[in-house]
Design an enzyme around this catalytic site. Sequence first.
Site, PDB file in Angstrom:
ATOM      1  N   SER A 151       0.850  -1.191   0.000  1.00 41.19           N
ATOM      2  CA  SER A 151       0.000   0.000   0.000  1.00 41.19           C
ATOM      3  C   SER A 151       0.885   1.239   0.000  1.00 41.19           C
ATOM      4  CB  SER A 151      -0.896   0.013   1.247  1.00 41.19           C
ATOM      5  OG  SER A 151      -1.507   1.269   1.435  1.00 41.19           O
ATOM      6  N   TYR A 201      -3.119  -0.693   9.999  1.00 41.71           N
ATOM      7  CA  TYR A 201      -3.057  -1.031   8.579  1.00 41.71           C
ATOM      8  C   TYR A 201      -1.694  -0.674   7.995  1.00 41.71           C
ATOM      9  CZ  TYR A 201      -4.363  -1.177   3.649  1.00 41.71           C
ATOM     10  OH  TYR A 201      -4.425  -1.459   2.298  1.00 41.71           O
TER      11      TYR A 201
END
Length: 254
Positions: free
Chosen positions: A138, A151
């Site tokens: 990400s 996350y």
Amino acid sequence: MFSLQNKKAIITGGGSGIGKAISLLFAKQGAEVHILELSKESAQSTVDEITTSGGKVFAHACNVANQQEVMATFEKIGNINILVNNAGIAHVGKVDTTPEADFDRIMNVNVKGVYNCLHASIPQFRKSGGGVIVNMASIACWVGIPDRFAYSTAKGAVMAMTLSVAKDYLTENIRCNSISPARVHTPFVDGFISKNYPENEAEIFEKLSKSQPIGRMGKPEEIATLALFLCSDEAGFITGSDYPIDGGFIKLNN
């Protein structure tokens, strides 16, 4: 170019969103696709689409956070050529607002789940004489994203695992790279907006879209195209790299 004929691919979380787009494209390019989802029902729409178009696909119920299930599933599938570690879950919160239970849940799926699949894949790659891995990281690996502590931590670990695996298996013809998307328009995004902002969904969607300098969210198919390239023979000289696909988010978001 970019043919996957005679290749066998495992795609975790291949039943929806980015994983579905990857599954559909890989099957179109000739791969035998094996989708891992928590339940076979979660993969059914993807399986139906691939089958209808003449592709070869199998769905497997498997919790990637459970090593025994992962090992059994990989052994059942046998020798493989491609692994796409796409399964993952999201979480909103800062370090002081992230409960331990939520942190553990994110680590179990987004970190241990990737580890479990990597661990199970190496013996199967050896049977094939090598192969290629793509891990879904990400842009949170590269920049600070507000309210994404757990996350971001997990995706940073995914990038580190990518480098480690790429280094350790250079001599065994196993390549390993990662992809770092910015915000991609998936059913998850629509669900997140409708759940948290039911009164002004359109406004929030526009705001999230404009957070990418290019002015829109990515499309799952765009991520799938990059994954296809990295898993193809044409990318045979590429390993140990991360590929941001972010509409300019990292470099142009001033």
